[in-house]
Write a protein that holds these residues in place. Structure first.
Motif, PDB file in Angstrom:
ATOM      1  N   ASN A 104     -31.296  13.212  38.442  1.00 20.71           N
ATOM      2  CA  ASN A 104     -30.582  13.662  37.254  1.00 20.71           C
ATOM      3  C   ASN A 104     -30.078  12.473  36.444  1.00 20.71           C
ATOM      4  OD1 ASN A 104     -29.604  15.871  35.653  1.00 20.71           O
ATOM      5  ND2 ASN A 104     -27.547  15.344  36.336  1.00 20.71           N
ATOM      6  N   LEU A 105     -29.659  11.416  37.138  1.00 20.05           N
ATOM      7  CA  LEU A 105     -29.240  10.192  36.456  1.00 20.05           C
ATOM      8  C   LEU A 105     -30.423   9.581  35.693  1.00 20.05           C
ATOM      9  CD1 LEU A 105     -27.189   7.918  35.879  1.00 20.05           C
ATOM     10  CD2 LEU A 105     -27.861   6.896  38.071  1.00 20.05           C
ATOM     11  N   SER A 106     -31.589   9.605  36.303  1.00 21.75           N
ATOM     12  CA  SER A 106     -32.784   9.081  35.640  1.00 21.75           C
ATOM     13  C   SER A 106     -33.087   9.873  34.376  1.00 21.75           C
ATOM     14  CB  SER A 106     -33.980   9.140  36.594  1.00 21.75           C
ATOM     15  OG  SER A 106     -33.751   8.355  37.733  1.00 21.75           O
ATOM     16  N   TYR A 107     -33.038  11.201  34.487  1.00 21.93           N
ATOM     17  CA  TYR A 107     -33.272  12.046  33.310  1.00 21.93           C
ATOM     18  C   TYR A 107     -32.238  11.739  32.219  1.00 21.93           C
ATOM     19  CZ  TYR A 107     -32.517  15.970  30.240  1.00 21.93           C
ATOM     20  OH  TYR A 107     -32.297  16.726  29.119  1.00 21.93           O
ATOM     21  N   THR A 108     -30.966  11.644  32.607  1.00 16.35           N
ATOM     22  CA  THR A 108     -29.903  11.381  31.636  1.00 16.35           C
ATOM     23  C   THR A 108     -30.126  10.042  30.936  1.00 16.35           C
ATOM     24  OG1 THR A 108     -28.332  12.660  32.965  1.00 16.35           O
ATOM     25  CG2 THR A 108     -27.414  11.144  31.335  1.00 16.35           C
ATOM     26  N   TYR A 109     -30.527   9.039  31.713  1.00 19.64           N
ATOM     27  CA  TYR A 109     -30.773   7.714  31.132  1.00 19.64           C
ATOM     28  C   TYR A 109     -31.945   7.760  30.157  1.00 19.64           C
ATOM     29  CZ  TYR A 109     -32.081   2.805  30.753  1.00 19.64           C
ATOM     30  OH  TYR A 109     -32.409   1.563  30.264  1.00 19.64           O
ATOM     31  N   LEU A 110     -33.052   8.392  30.562  1.00 20.10           N
ATOM     32  CA  LEU A 110     -34.246   8.430  29.707  1.00 20.10           C
ATOM     33  C   LEU A 110     -33.993   9.228  28.433  1.00 20.10           C
ATOM     34  CD1 LEU A 110     -36.898   8.954  32.504  1.00 20.10           C
ATOM     35  CD2 LEU A 110     -36.577   6.884  31.136  1.00 20.10           C
ATOM     36  N   SER A 111     -33.319  10.374  28.568  1.00 22.96           N
ATOM     37  CA  SER A 111     -33.015  11.152  27.363  1.00 22.96           C
ATOM     38  C   SER A 111     -32.045  10.387  26.469  1.00 22.96           C
ATOM     39  CB  SER A 111     -32.447  12.522  27.737  1.00 22.96           C
ATOM     40  OG  SER A 111     -31.285  12.405  28.532  1.00 22.96           O
ATOM     41  N   GLY A 112     -31.165   9.586  27.092  1.00 24.13           N
ATOM     42  CA  GLY A 112     -30.277   8.730  26.306  1.00 24.13           C
ATOM     43  C   GLY A 112     -31.027   7.650  25.551  1.00 24.13           C
ATOM     44  N   LEU A 113     -32.066   7.094  26.185  1.00 26.29           N
ATOM     45  CA  LEU A 113     -32.900   6.103  25.492  1.00 26.29           C
ATOM     46  C   LEU A 113     -33.534   6.702  24.239  1.00 26.29           C
ATOM     47  CD1 LEU A 113     -34.907   4.091  28.193  1.00 26.29           C
ATOM     48  CD2 LEU A 113     -32.912   3.368  26.879  1.00 26.29           C
ATOM     49  N   VAL A 114     -34.048   7.919  24.380  1.00 28.89           N
ATOM     50  CA  VAL A 114     -34.668   8.583  23.228  1.00 28.89           C
ATOM     51  C   VAL A 114     -33.627   8.788  22.129  1.00 28.89           C
ATOM     52  CG1 VAL A 114     -35.804  10.693  22.428  1.00 28.89           C
ATOM     53  CG2 VAL A 114     -36.418   9.702  24.648  1.00 28.89           C
ATOM     54  N   ALA A 115     -32.442   9.248  22.519  1.00 29.12           N
ATOM     55  CA  ALA A 115     -31.401   9.545  21.532  1.00 29.12           C
ATOM     56  C   ALA A 115     -30.884   8.293  20.828  1.00 29.12           C
ATOM     57  CB  ALA A 115     -30.238  10.286  22.206  1.00 29.12           C
ATOM     58  N   SER A 116     -30.894   7.157  21.529  1.00 32.19           N
ATOM     59  CA  SER A 116     -30.323   5.931  20.957  1.00 32.19           C
ATOM     60  C   SER A 116     -31.373   4.950  20.463  1.00 32.19           C
ATOM     61  CB  SER A 116     -29.444   5.239  22.009  1.00 32.19           C
ATOM     62  OG  SER A 116     -30.224   4.852  23.133  1.00 32.19           O
TER      63      SER A 116
ATOM     64  N   TYR B  91     -34.772  -5.236  29.197  1.00 31.10           N
ATOM     65  CA  TYR B  91     -33.713  -4.792  30.106  1.00 31.10           C
ATOM     66  C   TYR B  91     -33.715  -3.268  30.231  1.00 31.10           C
ATOM     67  CZ  TYR B  91     -32.110  -9.538  29.159  1.00 31.10           C
ATOM     68  OH  TYR B  91     -32.042 -10.903  29.010  1.00 31.10           O
ATOM     69  N   LEU B  92     -33.913  -2.609  29.115  1.00 32.72           N
ATOM     70  CA  LEU B  92     -33.913  -1.148  29.118  1.00 32.72           C
ATOM     71  C   LEU B  92     -35.110  -0.588  29.872  1.00 32.72           C
ATOM     72  CD1 LEU B  92     -32.785  -0.559  25.423  1.00 32.72           C
ATOM     73  CD2 LEU B  92     -31.405  -0.294  27.497  1.00 32.72           C
ATOM     74  N   SER B  93     -36.292  -1.199  29.671  1.00 32.88           N
ATOM     75  CA  SER B  93     -37.477  -0.708  30.383  1.00 32.88           C
ATOM     76  C   SER B  93     -37.405  -1.028  31.861  1.00 32.88           C
ATOM     77  CB  SER B  93     -38.758  -1.290  29.764  1.00 32.88           C
ATOM     78  OG  SER B  93     -38.768  -2.706  29.842  1.00 32.88           O
ATOM     79  N   SER B  94     -36.815  -2.168  32.221  1.00 34.29           N
ATOM     80  CA  SER B  94     -36.639  -2.516  33.627  1.00 34.29           C
ATOM     81  C   SER B  94     -35.718  -1.514  34.320  1.00 34.29           C
ATOM     82  CB  SER B  94     -36.074  -3.929  33.750  1.00 34.29           C
ATOM     83  OG  SER B  94     -35.847  -4.275  35.103  1.00 34.29           O
ATOM     84  N   ALA B  95     -34.652  -1.126  33.639  1.00 26.01           N
ATOM     85  CA  ALA B  95     -33.737  -0.133  34.199  1.00 26.01           C
ATOM     86  C   ALA B  95     -34.436   1.215  34.353  1.00 26.01           C
ATOM     87  CB  ALA B  95     -32.505   0.009  33.316  1.00 26.01           C
ATOM     88  N   ALA B  96     -35.273   1.575  33.384  1.00 23.69           N
ATOM     89  CA  ALA B  96     -36.020   2.834  33.478  1.00 23.69           C
ATOM     90  C   ALA B  96     -36.931   2.828  34.697  1.00 23.69           C
ATOM     91  CB  ALA B  96     -36.830   3.055  32.205  1.00 23.69           C
ATOM     92  N   ALA B  97     -37.611   1.708  34.926  1.00 21.70           N
ATOM     93  CA  ALA B  97     -38.516   1.607  36.074  1.00 21.70           C
ATOM     94  C   ALA B  97     -37.752   1.698  37.385  1.00 21.70           C
ATOM     95  CB  ALA B  97     -39.301   0.300  36.007  1.00 21.70           C
ATOM     96  N   ASP B  98     -36.618   1.013  37.473  1.00 20.18           N
ATOM     97  CA  ASP B  98     -35.830   1.035  38.713  1.00 20.18           C
ATOM     98  C   ASP B  98     -35.299   2.435  39.004  1.00 20.18           C
ATOM     99  OD1 ASP B  98     -36.281  -1.646  39.118  1.00 20.18           O
ATOM    100  OD2 ASP B  98     -34.356  -2.290  38.284  1.00 20.18           O
TER     101      ASP B  98
ATOM    102  N   LEU C 115     -45.095   4.509  32.777  1.00 20.10           N
ATOM    103  CA  LEU C 115     -44.862   3.167  33.306  1.00 20.10           C
ATOM    104  C   LEU C 115     -46.124   2.643  33.962  1.00 20.10           C
ATOM    105  CD1 LEU C 115     -41.591   4.147  35.121  1.00 20.10           C
ATOM    106  CD2 LEU C 115     -41.642   2.411  33.331  1.00 20.10           C
ATOM    107  N   PRO C 116     -46.391   1.338  33.857  1.00 14.79           N
ATOM    108  CA  PRO C 116     -47.460   0.758  34.672  1.00 14.79           C
ATOM    109  C   PRO C 116     -47.099   0.903  36.152  1.00 14.79           C
ATOM    110  CG  PRO C 116     -46.682  -0.806  33.015  1.00 14.79           C
ATOM    111  CD  PRO C 116     -45.703   0.323  33.043  1.00 14.79           C
ATOM    112  N   ARG C 117     -48.069   1.212  36.966  1.00 11.94           N
ATOM    113  CA  ARG C 117     -47.807   1.409  38.390  1.00 11.94           C
ATOM    114  C   ARG C 117     -47.077   0.207  39.004  1.00 11.94           C
ATOM    115  NH1 ARG C 117     -50.732   4.813  41.603  1.00 11.94           N
ATOM    116  NH2 ARG C 117     -52.291   4.864  39.953  1.00 11.94           N
ATOM    117  N   LYS C 118     -47.438  -1.006  38.534  1.00 13.46           N
ATOM    118  CA  LYS C 118     -46.867  -2.216  39.136  1.00 13.46           C
ATOM    119  C   LYS C 118     -45.350  -2.271  38.996  1.00 13.46           C
ATOM    120  CE  LYS C 118     -47.742  -4.826  34.889  1.00 13.46           C
ATOM    121  NZ  LYS C 118     -48.541  -5.888  34.245  1.00 13.46           N
ATOM    122  N   LEU C 119     -44.778  -1.598  37.988  1.00 14.36           N
ATOM    123  CA  LEU C 119     -43.334  -1.637  37.799  1.00 14.36           C
ATOM    124  C   LEU C 119     -42.583  -0.794  38.817  1.00 14.36           C
ATOM    125  CD1 LEU C 119     -42.482  -1.628  33.984  1.00 14.36           C
ATOM    126  CD2 LEU C 119     -42.653  -3.536  35.573  1.00 14.36           C
TER     127      LEU C 119
END
Length: 333
Positions: free
Chosen positions: A159-171, A182-189, A130-134
């Protein structure tokens, strides 16, 4: 068919070329060297998806030595945070005068503006860049986490962050272009939430004071008057308290110097016109070019003029840059 861009490591048909091909693929992020006992018969993969403002992916790597040198940092001029969630294996990471072990079920933060060395066994991980600014307000603390392990399986938000990121890869195969921001914004948050201090780490007031001080330091890096006395006056804290808050960084003066030099490295490596070294010195709070150059060389091992030369060399080859490096640069655009 997916609308998301994907970059995959493709093993060469000649096994003799596998090691060099793998190292070349990693080159945008790390200078890689496979361990003498690396098992190249086991699966090796690196898949990266471009989610607009975040690069998310997965890696299964052989035993190797990874290094991100000051010259690579100068050449690239990117200002990103890479987070790896280990799912298998372990490594030993050396950064900022410390060496720590990273194990499965831990995440490790790489601040790509800081040098690092990793001696890794075979590992698998889910990754996000991620860019630092995010990361918003977390800019006040993320630098000090460089190279540090944090458990994520036992921490619900991590763990929620890991689950979300691994879900992004899978989907990723079913992701559409209009969904990316929207997906990248959620990842940053979610990643920012990972680095909120634990309630039992330090008194709440200490945590709030340090965040406020770090944010003030970032705003005032160009000011020559920024120092311990200025912070005492601004925040009404004693010298002893300031040192205690920044003890891990060898004191607040050391933290300020480090932030100034890292900011200077970023300015020297940024795209655009060629900056004057004196301008970079003044923009980062140094009184003159000579003092700046001496401090820069002590920190990174080469002069600011050499950093500019590295940057010029990199941008001359911009059109032929690897896909992954092009994507890294696009995150800064």
């Amino acid at each position: 068919m997916t609308d998301i861009l994907c970059d995959r490591f493709i093993a060469p048909t000649d096994p003799a070329l596998l090691a060099q091909s793998w190292c070349n693929h990693l080159a945008p992020v790390f200078e890689a060297e496979l361990a003498p006992d690396a098992d190249l018969a086991s699966p090796i993969s690196l898949t990266t998806y471009h989610f607009g403002e975040a690069l998310v992916g997965s890696v299964t790597a052989p035993a190797q030595r990874l290094k991100r040198s000051a010259r690579t940092i100068a050449r690239q001029g990117v200002d990103h945070i890479l987070i790896q969630f280990y799912t298998a294996g372990q490594s030993r990471v050396g950064a900022a005068r410390r060496s720590v072990e990273i194990n499965a079920s831990q995440l490790v933060v790489f601040d790509l503006t800081q040098p690092i060395v990793s001696e890794a066994g075979p590992v698998s991980a889910t990754t996000v860049m991620l860019p630092r600014k995010l990361l918003g307000d977390q800019i006040a603390t993320i630098e000090s986490l460089h190279g540090k392990p944090l458990d994520y399986r036992s921490a619900p938000v991590r763990n929620l962050s890991y689950t979300y990121l691994s879900g992004l890869v899978a989907s990723a195969a079913s992701t559409e272009a209009h969904q990316l921001r929207y997906l990248s914004s959620a990842a940053a948050d979610l990643c920012a939430a990972c680095f909120q201090p634990d309630a039992n780490q330090a008194p709440a007031l200490d945590r709030l004071n340090k965040v406020a001080i770090c944010q003030y330091i970032e705003q005032e890096l160009a000011s020559e008057s920024l120092g311990i006395d200025a912070l005492i006056l601004r925040f009404g804290l004693s010298r002893a308290t300031l040192y205690r808050l920044f003890e891990e960084e060898d004191g607040v003066a050391s933290h300020i110097r480090e932030r100034r030099l890292l900011r200077a490295m970023k300015l020297l490596g940024a795209a655009g016109g060629r900056p004057r070294i004196s301008s970079v010195a003044y923009a980062t709070g140094f009184s003159d070019e000579k003092t700046f150059s001496r401090a820069f060389r002590r920190r990174f091992g080469f002069l600011p003029s050499e950093a500019l030369a590295e940057r010029s060399l990199a941008h001359r080859g911009h059109d032929s840059a690897p896909v992954l490096l092009g994507w890294m640069r696009s995150l800064s655009a």
